[in-house]
Design an enzyme around this catalytic site. Structure first.
Site, PDB file in Angstrom:
ATOM      1  N   HIS A 263      -8.214  -4.863  -0.512  1.00  0.00           N
ATOM      2  CA  HIS A 263      -6.903  -4.254  -0.293  1.00  0.00           C
ATOM      3  C   HIS A 263      -6.183  -4.872   0.899  1.00  0.00           C
ATOM      4  O   HIS A 263      -4.950  -4.993   0.905  1.00  0.00           O
ATOM      5  CB  HIS A 263      -7.079  -2.744  -0.089  1.00  0.00           C
ATOM      6  CG  HIS A 263      -5.793  -1.994   0.009  1.00  0.00           C
ATOM      7  ND1 HIS A 263      -4.859  -1.968  -1.009  1.00  0.00           N
ATOM      8  CD2 HIS A 263      -5.271  -1.236   1.015  1.00  0.00           C
ATOM      9  CE1 HIS A 263      -3.826  -1.233  -0.647  1.00  0.00           C
ATOM     10  NE2 HIS A 263      -4.052  -0.784   0.581  1.00  0.00           N
TER      11      HIS A 263
ATOM     12  N   SER B 172       0.839  -1.192   0.000  1.00  0.00           N
ATOM     13  CA  SER B 172       0.000   0.000   0.000  1.00  0.00           C
ATOM     14  C   SER B 172       0.879   1.250   0.000  1.00  0.00           C
ATOM     15  O   SER B 172       1.735   1.423  -0.874  1.00  0.00           O
ATOM     16  CB  SER B 172      -0.956  -0.045   1.191  1.00  0.00           C
ATOM     17  OG  SER B 172      -1.919   0.965   1.119  1.00  0.00           O
TER      18      SER B 172
ATOM     19  N   ASP C 240      -8.865  -6.119  -4.999  1.00  0.00           N
ATOM     20  CA  ASP C 240      -8.472  -4.829  -4.436  1.00  0.00           C
ATOM     21  C   ASP C 240      -9.001  -3.724  -5.344  1.00  0.00           C
ATOM     22  O   ASP C 240      -8.405  -3.389  -6.356  1.00  0.00           O
ATOM     23  CB  ASP C 240      -6.954  -4.751  -4.317  1.00  0.00           C
ATOM     24  CG  ASP C 240      -6.461  -3.472  -3.653  1.00  0.00           C
ATOM     25  OD1 ASP C 240      -7.287  -2.575  -3.407  1.00  0.00           O
ATOM     26  OD2 ASP C 240      -5.243  -3.376  -3.402  1.00  0.00           O
TER      27      ASP C 240
END
Length: 379
Positions: free
Chosen positions: A340, A140, A307
Site C-alpha cells: 500500500h 488511500s 497492495d
C-alpha cells in the site's frame, strides 16, 4: 483560516466555529483555473511538499510528487494541501479547546465522515475564490475524499485522481482498524480520552496501533527482502528472550515509538472510524455505478498489484462504475512490490503516468500556463 458558520455533520452533530490549516504551492493563475487540491491520508497533513525554513527534516509527505518540475508541477499548478478536521496538525480536532467549556474536546469531538471533510474543504475553496478545481487528488484515504468530491461537488471538479484507494473498506480492513483502536482504548493511560488532563499519552496503545498499520501497509515480499530473518546481534543465534531479537522487530519498535511522540490518540480513533464509514454506494442499495451517476469529471485511477490492503480489484470496481456512467477514465495498475505504501514511493512508471495525465490537465487550462514555458510548449 477560521470559519464561524457552523458545519452540520453526517452524524447529526453540529460543529460550531472551526479552523482549517492549509498550505499552498505555486501561483493561482488569473483565470483561477489551475488549482489542484491534494487530500491527505491517515497520518499525513497539510504539509504536502517542500521543507520549512530551519527544519529541513520536515519534508512534505508527497514531496516526490508535488513541486517544481515534478509530476504535479507547481510551476504550472496552484496546489492546496488541507489538514482535515479532527487531525492533530493544526485544524480543529480533539486536541483543540472547546470554546464553550475551555477544555480540550478530547473524546467529545464529534465523529466525522469523508463527506464532512469534503464539505469543509469546499468552504475553504470558496474563501480562496476557487470555483472549480483543475484536479482533486489523493492516495488511500485521500483517494476516498477525491472520489467523494467527484459526486458531492461534481461541477467543481474537472479531473479526479484516485490512487491506491477503495470504494469501501473490506471486513478485514475494518477488523484491522478495530484491533488498533482497542490497543489505544485499553491502554491504562488513555483515561477515556481525557489523557490530556493527566499529562500522559497512551503511548503503548499508539505504538501497537502503528505497528498493526505499518505491517498492513507493506507487502510481505518487500519486508522479506528488506529484513528477512536477520537478527540484531552479531552472533547469528537466538538469545531466547522476549526482547527484540529480529531486525524487523527493531524497525517496528522504532517506527511506532516515533509515531507515538507526534500523533494524537483521539485523532487515530477518529480517522480510522472515518475510514470504516466511507461507502458512497450505501445510499444506493450497494450499487456503486448508481452512486457515481452524479460524477462529471475525467478520472485517473491507479492501483498497485502488491497492495493487499486496498487491492487492485477494488480500484477496478471504481473504474467499472465510472465506465458504466460513460465517464472518461485512465486506469493504471502498477506492478510494484511495495504494498500500500507504494503510492508514496518513487516508481518511474507510476510517476510517469501521473505526469502524463497532468500534462493533459495543463492543456485544458492552457491560458493559465506562463508564456514561454518549456513544458507549455511541449504540451
Amino acid at each position: 483560516m477560521t470559519f464561524e458558520r457552523p458545519l452540520a455533520l453526517a452524524s447529526g452533530a453540529m460543529l460550531s466555529g472551526y479552523e482549517l490549516v492549509y498550505e499552498t504551492y505555486g501561483e493561482l493563475n488569473s483565470e483561477r483555473s489551475n488549482a489542484v487540491l491534494i487530500c491527505h491520508a491517515l497520518n499525513a497533513s497539510h504539509h504536502v511538499a517542500g521543507v520549512y525554513a530551519g527544519a529541513p527534516e520536515q519534508r512534505g509527505w508527497w514531496d516526490n510528487m508535488v513541486g517544481p518540475g515534478k509530476p504535479v508541477d507547481t510551476d504550472r499548478f496552484f496546489v492546496i494541501g488541507v489538514n482535515n478536521l479532527g487531525s492533530c496538525f493544526g485544524s480543529t480536532g480533539p486536541m483543540t479547546r472547546d470554546p464553550l467549556t475551555g477544555r480540550r474536546y478530547g473524546p467529545d469531538f464529534p465523529v466525522l465522515t469523508v463527506e464532512d471533510w469534503v464539505h469543509s474543504q469546499a468552504r475553504l475553496a470558496d474563501a480562496l475564490g476557487i470555483e472549480r478545481f483543475a484536479a482533486v487528488m489523493g492516495g488511500s484515504l485521500g483517494g476516498m475524499q477525491a472520489l467523494a468530491w467527484s459526486t458531492l461537488y461534481a461541477a467543481r471538479v474537472a479531473h479526479c485522481v484516485v490512487i491506491a484507494s477503495t470504494p469501501q473498506l473490506s471486513a478485514q480492513n475494518i477488523a484491522f482498524n478495530e484491533v488498533a483502536r482497542r490497543a489505544i482504548l485499553t491502554d491504562p493511560d488513555f483515561h477515556n480520552g481525557r489523557f490530556y488532563d493527566y499529562g500522559v499519552t497512551p503511548k503503548r496503545g499508539l505504538m501497537v496501533a502503528r505497528m498493526i498499520g505499518h505491517i498492513t501497509y507493506q507487502a510481505g515480499d518487500a519486508m522479506a527482502q528488506k529484513f528477512g530473518r536477520e537478527l540484531i546481534n552479531q552472533r547469528d543465534q537466538y538469545d531466547y528472550t522476549f526482547d527484540i531479537e529480529f531486525q524487523i522487530e527493531r524497525y517496528l519498535r522504532y517506527q511506532s515509538d516515533k509515531f507515538s511522540q507526534y500523533f494524537d490518540a483521539n485523532t487515530y480513533l477518529l480517522i480510522t472510524r472515518v475510514l470504516d464509514y466511507f461507502d458512497p454506494a450505501a445510499s444506493f442499495g450497494g450499487d456503486l455505478s448508481a452512486a457515481m451517476t452524479a460524477a462529471a469529471a475525467d478520472f485517473l485511477v491507479i492501483s498497485f498489484t502488491s497492495d493487499w490492503r486496498f487491492t487492485s480489484a477494488r480500484s477496478r470496481e471504481i473504474v467499472q462504475a465510472l465506465l458504466a456512467n460513460r465517464r472518461r477514465v485512465t486506469y493504471g495498475e502498477i506492478d510494484a512490490p511495495h504494498g500500500h505504501d507504494a503510492f508514496l514511493l518513487d516508481d518511474a512508471r507510476y510517476h510517469a503516468l501521473v505526469r502524463a495525465y497532468f500534462e493533459r490537465v495543463a492543456v485544458q487550462i492552457a491560458p493559465g500556463i506562463p508564456p514561454g514555458s518549456a513544458q507549455g510548449d511541449r504540451a
